[in-house]
Structure formats: C-alpha cells, structure tokens
Design a protein around this motif. Structure first.
Motif, PDB file in Angstrom:
ATOM      1  N   SER A  32       0.810  -1.212   0.000  1.00 22.74           N
ATOM      2  CA  SER A  32       0.000   0.000   0.000  1.00 22.74           C
ATOM      3  C   SER A  32       0.848   1.269   0.000  1.00 22.74           C
ATOM      4  O   SER A  32       2.049   1.241   0.284  1.00 22.74           O
ATOM      5  CB  SER A  32      -0.907  -0.020   1.248  1.00 22.74           C
ATOM      6  N   SER A  33       0.180   2.369  -0.294  1.00 26.50           N
ATOM      7  CA  SER A  33       0.815   3.683  -0.170  1.00 26.50           C
ATOM      8  C   SER A  33       1.121   4.038   1.280  1.00 26.50           C
ATOM      9  O   SER A  33       1.831   5.010   1.539  1.00 26.50           O
ATOM     10  CB  SER A  33      -0.082   4.772  -0.773  1.00 26.50           C
ATOM     11  N   ASP A  34       0.576   3.262   2.232  1.00 27.59           N
ATOM     12  CA  ASP A  34       0.896   3.526   3.642  1.00 27.59           C
ATOM     13  C   ASP A  34       2.275   2.984   4.029  1.00 27.59           C
ATOM     14  O   ASP A  34       2.640   2.959   5.198  1.00 27.59           O
ATOM     15  CB  ASP A  34      -0.193   2.958   4.570  1.00 27.59           C
ATOM     16  N   GLY A  58       8.472   4.622   1.470  1.00 24.70           N
ATOM     17  CA  GLY A  58       7.575   5.241   0.506  1.00 24.70           C
ATOM     18  C   GLY A  58       6.496   4.265   0.111  1.00 24.70           C
ATOM     19  O   GLY A  58       6.471   3.111   0.578  1.00 24.70           O
ATOM     20  N   PRO A  59       5.580   4.680  -0.765  1.00 23.88           N
ATOM     21  CA  PRO A  59       4.537   3.770  -1.226  1.00 23.88           C
ATOM     22  C   PRO A  59       5.141   2.483  -1.797  1.00 23.88           C
ATOM     23  O   PRO A  59       6.141   2.519  -2.509  1.00 23.88           O
ATOM     24  CB  PRO A  59       3.826   4.578  -2.322  1.00 23.88           C
ATOM     25  N   VAL A  60       4.526   1.358  -1.485  1.00 20.26           N
ATOM     26  CA  VAL A  60       4.991   0.057  -1.972  1.00 20.26           C
ATOM     27  C   VAL A  60       4.093  -0.345  -3.137  1.00 20.26           C
ATOM     28  O   VAL A  60       2.880  -0.474  -2.980  1.00 20.26           O
ATOM     29  CB  VAL A  60       4.952  -1.012  -0.860  1.00 20.26           C
ATOM     30  N   TRP A  61       4.730  -0.532  -4.308  1.00 20.63           N
ATOM     31  CA  TRP A  61       3.954  -0.721  -5.528  1.00 20.63           C
ATOM     32  C   TRP A  61       3.578  -2.171  -5.808  1.00 20.63           C
ATOM     33  O   TRP A  61       2.514  -2.447  -6.341  1.00 20.63           O
ATOM     34  CB  TRP A  61       4.734  -0.195  -6.735  1.00 20.63           C
ATOM     35  N   GLN A  62       4.479  -3.097  -5.474  1.00 21.63           N
ATOM     36  CA  GLN A  62       4.242  -4.471  -5.911  1.00 21.63           C
ATOM     37  C   GLN A  62       4.907  -5.466  -4.964  1.00 21.63           C
ATOM     38  O   GLN A  62       5.918  -5.152  -4.330  1.00 21.63           O
ATOM     39  CB  GLN A  62       4.774  -4.665  -7.339  1.00 21.63           C
ATOM     40  N   SER A  76       9.378  -7.168  -2.379  1.00 21.95           N
ATOM     41  CA  SER A  76       8.550  -5.969  -2.502  1.00 21.95           C
ATOM     42  C   SER A  76       9.388  -4.837  -3.088  1.00 21.95           C
ATOM     43  O   SER A  76      10.608  -4.803  -2.926  1.00 21.95           O
ATOM     44  CB  SER A  76       7.973  -5.551  -1.145  1.00 21.95           C
ATOM     45  N   CYS A  77       8.733  -3.915  -3.786  1.00 27.68           N
ATOM     46  CA  CYS A  77       9.441  -2.776  -4.381  1.00 27.68           C
ATOM     47  C   CYS A  77       8.662  -1.501  -4.106  1.00 27.68           C
ATOM     48  O   CYS A  77       7.438  -1.519  -3.932  1.00 27.68           O
ATOM     49  CB  CYS A  77       9.648  -2.978  -5.872  1.00 27.68           C
ATOM     50  N   SER A  78       9.376  -0.375  -4.111  1.00 30.96           N
ATOM     51  CA  SER A  78       8.773   0.852  -3.593  1.00 30.96           C
ATOM     52  C   SER A  78       9.257   2.101  -4.315  1.00 30.96           C
ATOM     53  O   SER A  78      10.296   2.114  -4.995  1.00 30.96           O
ATOM     54  CB  SER A  78       9.085   0.962  -2.097  1.00 30.96           C
ATOM     55  N   TYR A  79       8.509   3.166  -4.098  1.00 27.01           N
ATOM     56  CA  TYR A  79       8.883   4.507  -4.542  1.00 27.01           C
ATOM     57  C   TYR A  79      10.185   4.965  -3.886  1.00 27.01           C
ATOM     58  O   TYR A  79      10.863   5.854  -4.410  1.00 27.01           O
ATOM     59  CB  TYR A  79       7.745   5.473  -4.189  1.00 27.01           C
ATOM     60  N   ASP A 103      18.122   4.657  -9.130  1.00 27.11           N
ATOM     61  CA  ASP A 103      18.112   6.106  -8.933  1.00 27.11           C
ATOM     62  C   ASP A 103      16.713   6.679  -8.858  1.00 27.11           C
ATOM     63  O   ASP A 103      16.556   7.894  -8.692  1.00 27.11           O
ATOM     64  CB  ASP A 103      18.874   6.793 -10.082  1.00 27.11           C
ATOM     65  N   SER A 104      15.714   5.825  -9.008  1.00 29.44           N
ATOM     66  CA  SER A 104      14.329   6.301  -8.961  1.00 29.44           C
ATOM     67  C   SER A 104      13.442   5.149  -8.490  1.00 29.44           C
ATOM     68  O   SER A 104      13.923   4.068  -8.146  1.00 29.44           O
ATOM     69  CB  SER A 104      13.901   6.796 -10.343  1.00 29.44           C
ATOM     70  N   SER A 105      12.150   5.392  -8.476  1.00 32.19           N
ATOM     71  CA  SER A 105      11.174   4.414  -8.004  1.00 32.19           C
ATOM     72  C   SER A 105      11.358   3.058  -8.668  1.00 32.19           C
ATOM     73  O   SER A 105      11.609   2.961  -9.872  1.00 32.19           O
ATOM     74  CB  SER A 105       9.773   4.942  -8.304  1.00 32.19           C
TER      75      SER A 105
END
Length: 311
Positions: A32-34, A58-62, A76-79, A103-105
């Motif tokens: 989640s974004s939490d 940061g928000p966790v995307w997947q 898990s991967c994140s912003y 270097d980025s999300s």
C-alpha cells in the motif's frame, strides 16, 4: 459468471497497489501507499494477519512470492528506490536482503522460473532493469541500463521451456535461454535474452502502443510451440503478442480498447485466460477461442459464446 467469494479487510491506511496469493493459495500479501506490506493466512473465507512489514520509506507498488522450493520468501518494491526480500523464519517474517541501487522508483518485481534458481528481476523509473541472483549464500546483481529511455514500468519472465525459438531455444550449455519482457514509458514492449557471456541483450522491440506501457505478462507455457505476451497501456488498449517458433516473428492483435487506463494484465496458471484491470475499478476476464478470437467472460452471453466456441 464471475462472483466475489470473500472480502479481505486489510487494515491498510491508504490505497492498496497489489495483492498476491502464494503458490499454494494459503498466504496473501498486500502492499500500500501507507508504506507497509501485510501478509495474511488464508483458510477458506477466513483471513488472519500474520505479518505487518514496515521497512519501506515510501509507497509500496508491488509484491511477488518466490517459488516454495526456496521457502516462504516475498519480494517488494517501492517509490523509495528499494527492493526488499523477506523470509519467514519460525513464524516470524524478517528482511533478509535490501537492494538500493536504483536512482528512482522501483515499479515492478518478478521472480524467474524456479528452474533457473532464485533470481529476481526489478524494473525502475530510472529506465533500468536489475536482475538479482542468490548464488553461494550471497546476492549478486546485474543491470540492464537504459532498457527504456524514460522509465521502465513492468517486467515479466518467459517460462522455462526446453525448445522453441522465442520461448526457450537452447543455449550453449544445453539448457533453455532465459528471457524477460519489459514495458516502458517510451511506449515499447521489449524482449531481452541472456547471452552465454552473462550479458542481457535486446532481442525484440515491439511497437504497437501509443502511450506508456503500464504492465506486461508472459503467458505460461501450455505445450504449444509459440510464445504469448499481453501488454496494457495508458492508451487504454490491451495487446496480445504472439511468436510462432517456426518463424521467430512476433505478431500482435488488439484485445480491446477500454474506457479508461489499463493498469494490470495477469494470466491464469494454464495461460488461456487473461485478467485485465484498469482505472475504472473493473476487472474483466478474456479467453481465446479455438478460432483465435478473444471473448470477454464477464457476462452470461459472453460465457455462453465462449463455451460454444470451445466445445
């Protein structure tokens, strides 16, 4: 007809970006974004929270489950530009590895077929794809730099099969060639092949979308001499890419143009049904008939049509 059999109250404090069942269907991971990753034990219609993982900033995307031959392992991967690998140890979940060389999300993570070993591919907004391998009790990384010029959104592995052109022709060692498919902000879908030298090379650049490619999914192998990839885009379209091993050429056809952005595509374990989800908060299921036509299974008329055509 497709119907809801249960709901999970996750307790997340913000938008949920992904939810994945493990290999046996007994664990559910959500993110989640939490900034949290949660793991639930699933028994019938009962879901029990067993882990609340909060190492991301940061928000966790997947999230993605490794094959159970390696134990209970989740990525898990994140912003926050990080990839974290988690492992269950004595009913407790802990972080066993953190990769922070983007270097980025980091937008997408996908485990390789277990036949190749414990290998994880990671796609990032910095345009590169990292491939993490667990070798001799340590994690090694290789990077495909500039995989997509303005950002990579998704990555998916080809199934491990022993023969065929784009779906697993043998390498010099006699095993199947490792391949990845990626989707990027440059509108391209790209197929990558691992050379005997250990370097990843671009094998095909597939052009068909007119906006950011949001997700890609390589279909499981069902014994056919072809490879199938689904891709979805900001352009509201889903495209099916097919490579016949006799020609080695990729052909594509548009599955459908939807009313909103399409975020995710996902294959059934047999590779004959495709789930599509988008910005309109709807999920549709699609099946290919024996005549090669794709039909939607979400309403009774479509279901009846599909059943008649597949008899």
């Amino acid at each position: 007809m497709v119907s809801v059999i249960s709901n999970v109250v996750t307790g997340h404090d913000d938008m949920i970006h992904d939810a994945q069942m493990d290999y046996y269907g007994t664990r559910l991971a959500t993110c989640s974004s939490d900034r949290s990753v949660k793991i639930f034990e699933v028994k019938g219609t009962t879901h029990t929270l067993i882990a609340d993982l909060r190492e991301h900033e940061g928000p966790v995307w997947q999230v993605a489950w490794a094959h159970p031959v390696f134990g209970n392992i989740l990525a898990s991967c994140s912003y926050d530009r990080k990839v974290i690998i988690w492992q269950e140890d004595g009913h407790k979940w802990k972080k066993i590895y953190e990769y922070a060389n983007h270097d980025s999300s980091v937008n997408s993570v996908c485990w390789a077929p277990h036949e190749y070993g414990m290998i994880l591919a990671c796609a990032s907004s910095d345009g590169s794809v990292s491939v993490l391998s667990y070798v001799s009790d340590t994690w090694e990384s290789k990077k495909i730099t500039n995989a997509h010029s303005i950002g990579c959104n998704a990555v998916s592995w080809a199934p491990a099969v022993a023969s065929g052109s784009a779906d697993g022709s043998n390498n010099r060692a006699g095993g199947p060639v490792q391949r990845l498919v990626t989707g990027g902000c440059d509108t391209y879908v790209k197929v990558w092949r691992l050379e005997a030298s250990g370097e990843w090379v671009e094998e095909f650049k597939l052009e068909g979308h007119s906006d950011w490619v949001r997700d890609v999914a390589w279909a499981p192998s069902i014994g056919l001499s072809r490879s199938v990839i689904a891709s979805c885009s900001q352009d509201r379209r889903v495209i099916i890419w097919v490579n016949d091993s006799t020609t080695g050429v990729w052909h594509h056809r548009e599955l459908n143009t939807f009313d909103d952005v399409i975020w995710h595509v996902s294959w059934s374990v047999t590779g004959n049904i495709l789930a599509v989800s988008g910005g309109d908060n709807k999920v549709s299921l699609w099946k290919e008939t024996l005549e090669g036509e794709w039909v939607c299974l979400n309403d009774s008329a479509a279901v009846q049509n599909a059943e008649q055509r597949t008899l």
